[in-house]
Design a protein around this motif. Structure first.
Motif, PDB file in Angstrom:
ATOM      1  N   GLU A 188       0.837  -1.201   0.000  1.00 26.16           N
ATOM      2  CA  GLU A 188       0.000   0.000   0.000  1.00 26.16           C
ATOM      3  C   GLU A 188       0.874   1.253   0.000  1.00 26.16           C
ATOM      4  O   GLU A 188       1.886   1.316   0.686  1.00 26.16           O
ATOM      5  N   TYR A 260     -14.518  -9.409 -10.547  1.00 27.14           N
ATOM      6  CA  TYR A 260     -13.729 -10.021  -9.472  1.00 27.14           C
ATOM      7  C   TYR A 260     -13.442  -9.055  -8.321  1.00 27.14           C
ATOM      8  O   TYR A 260     -12.653  -9.366  -7.427  1.00 27.14           O
ATOM      9  N   ARG A 261     -14.091  -7.918  -8.320  1.00 31.52           N
ATOM     10  CA  ARG A 261     -13.788  -6.912  -7.294  1.00 31.52           C
ATOM     11  C   ARG A 261     -14.249  -7.326  -5.904  1.00 31.52           C
ATOM     12  O   ARG A 261     -13.868  -6.703  -4.916  1.00 31.52           O
ATOM     13  N   HIS A 262     -15.054  -8.373  -5.835  1.00 32.20           N
ATOM     14  CA  HIS A 262     -15.495  -8.859  -4.526  1.00 32.20           C
ATOM     15  C   HIS A 262     -14.423  -9.696  -3.831  1.00 32.20           C
ATOM     16  O   HIS A 262     -14.525  -9.987  -2.634  1.00 32.20           O
ATOM     17  N   LEU A 263     -13.382 -10.076  -4.577  1.00 33.75           N
ATOM     18  CA  LEU A 263     -12.352 -10.945  -4.005  1.00 33.75           C
ATOM     19  C   LEU A 263     -11.491 -10.199  -2.988  1.00 33.75           C
ATOM     20  O   LEU A 263     -11.192  -9.015  -3.140  1.00 33.75           O
ATOM     21  N   GLU A 264     -11.081 -10.935  -1.962  1.00 36.94           N
ATOM     22  CA  GLU A 264     -10.108 -10.389  -1.007  1.00 36.94           C
ATOM     23  C   GLU A 264      -8.766 -10.236  -1.725  1.00 36.94           C
ATOM     24  O   GLU A 264      -8.434 -11.043  -2.612  1.00 36.94           O
ATOM     25  N   PRO A 265      -7.970  -9.223  -1.359  1.00 36.44           N
ATOM     26  CA  PRO A 265      -6.685  -9.005  -2.039  1.00 36.44           C
ATOM     27  C   PRO A 265      -5.812 -10.256  -2.124  1.00 36.44           C
ATOM     28  O   PRO A 265      -5.172 -10.492  -3.154  1.00 36.44           O
ATOM     29  N   ALA A 266      -5.802 -11.050  -1.078  1.00 35.96           N
ATOM     30  CA  ALA A 266      -4.947 -12.241  -1.067  1.00 35.96           C
ATOM     31  C   ALA A 266      -5.389 -13.287  -2.082  1.00 35.96           C
ATOM     32  O   ALA A 266      -4.606 -14.189  -2.433  1.00 35.96           O
ATOM     33  N   MET A 267      -6.635 -13.186  -2.566  1.00 34.79           N
ATOM     34  CA  MET A 267      -7.162 -14.173  -3.505  1.00 34.79           C
ATOM     35  C   MET A 267      -6.946 -13.772  -4.965  1.00 34.79           C
ATOM     36  O   MET A 267      -7.158 -14.572  -5.876  1.00 34.79           O
ATOM     37  N   ILE A 268      -6.526 -12.532  -5.195  1.00 39.57           N
ATOM     38  CA  ILE A 268      -6.447 -12.023  -6.561  1.00 39.57           C
ATOM     39  C   ILE A 268      -5.211 -12.566  -7.278  1.00 39.57           C
ATOM     40  O   ILE A 268      -4.092 -12.490  -6.765  1.00 39.57           O
ATOM     41  N   HIS A 272      -7.411 -12.468 -12.759  1.00 38.46           N
ATOM     42  CA  HIS A 272      -8.480 -11.602 -12.267  1.00 38.46           C
ATOM     43  C   HIS A 272      -8.280 -10.142 -12.680  1.00 38.46           C
ATOM     44  O   HIS A 272      -9.146  -9.303 -12.426  1.00 38.46           O
TER      45      HIS A 272
END
Length: 297
Positions: A188, A260-268, A272
């Motif tokens: 970040e 795919y914006r619903h995904l948690e950052p760790a899942m991207i 995606h």
């Protein structure tokens, strides 16, 4: 290490030797703890420039990468710069995409075509077809060798008046034009192109500002920026030496696709995010080697 990785490593090794900005960027990233080591950088894509003449161009160079599992994807046309291009998806998502452009030599003036052909006509068969593509050292050597005689400086400058792409390619040939750091997976504060550009400028990097310091696709999902190519001392025919544009470093932010914006950052994952390229962005990125940009350094 497999053959493809050996070829890519060879390209990057020599590219780093010729482009001091690479280490400058990497060392800055390490100093601010964005990464611990250069190997942690995700390479979004690498790019080559070619000449659209018999036996060469995209149809020749792409054979190396198609042989090693890359898949040919979208076509791009750059009317202003008289270029065609394709991008290629890697066989493994950890590897960089490849972008190969080609000068539409037949679209140029007769005088410019004559100069180009006076060099490229020395190539009488497709050189890649004669390579052992499973020998990474042979492929590496080919990608860093001269395909035609060393150009005369007067020819280089004559080409540059009509096409700075042509003059760059006549001297640099298949040397890697750029590699691209993916910024979207950084921590970040650095993971957006505008923030990363601020970081680069703080560390003394000069950015290509053609079309703005970052270029944004119409869908807002692909953002790119690049350094201005550093000058290298080029030796022309007869031993004449002059500074010319070398290669540069690019940066890309691929945003998550709407679905795919619903995904948690760790899942991207890569799949995606926005894929492919954007002609309007690339059109301005090409200018990283143009005198309108390099004269600022």
């Amino acid at each position: 290490m497999n053959n493809l990785q050996s070829i890519l490593n060879g390209l990057m090794r020599r590219y780093k030797e010729r482009v001091p900005d690479v280490d400058k960027v990497i060392n800055a990233m390490i100093s601010e703890e964005l990464i611990g080591h250069a190997d942690e950088i995700e390479n979004d894509h690498i790019a080559f420039r070619t000449m659209g003449v018999p036996h060469l161009g995209i149809q020749s160079l792409e054979k190396i990468f198609l042989h090693h599992g890359y898949v040919k994807k979208d076509y791009y046309y750059f009317e202003e710069k008289q270029l065609d291009a394709y991008w290629y998806a890697p066989p493994d998502p950890t590897l960089p995409r490849i972008f190969i452009s080609e000068l539409r030599v037949n679209d140029l003036s007769p005088a410019t075509r004559h100069i180009i052909h006076s060099y490229t006509s020395e190539v009488t068969t497709d050189p890649v077809s004669q390579l052992n593509l499973d020998d990474p050292s042979a492929v590496d050597a080919f990608l860093h060798c001269g395909l035609w005689r060393i150009p005369a400086y007067e020819d280089f400058t004559a080409l540059a008046r009509e096409s700075e792409y042509a003059s760059w390619a006549i001297y640099n040939r298949y040397y890697l034009n750029h590699f691209t750091i993916s910024v979207h997976n950084l921590k970040e504060g650095y993971n957006h192109i505008s923030l990363f550009n601020q970081f680069l400028e703080k560390h003394g990097l000069v950015l290509n500002d053609a079309g703005g310091k970052f270029k944004k696709s119409p869908d807002g999902l692909l953002l790119q920026s690049s350094t201005v190519a550093g000058l290298i001392e080029a030796e022309f025919a007869g031993g004449e030496k002059h500074p010319i544009a070398g290669s540069y470093v690019e940066f890309a932010e691929r945003r998550v696709l709407p679905g795919y914006r619903h995904l948690e950052p760790a899942m991207i994952r890569r799949e995606h995010r926005r894929e492919g390229f954007e002609a309007a962005n690339a059109n301005r990125i090409f200018e990283s080697t143009y005198s309108s940009q390099t004269n600022k350094k």
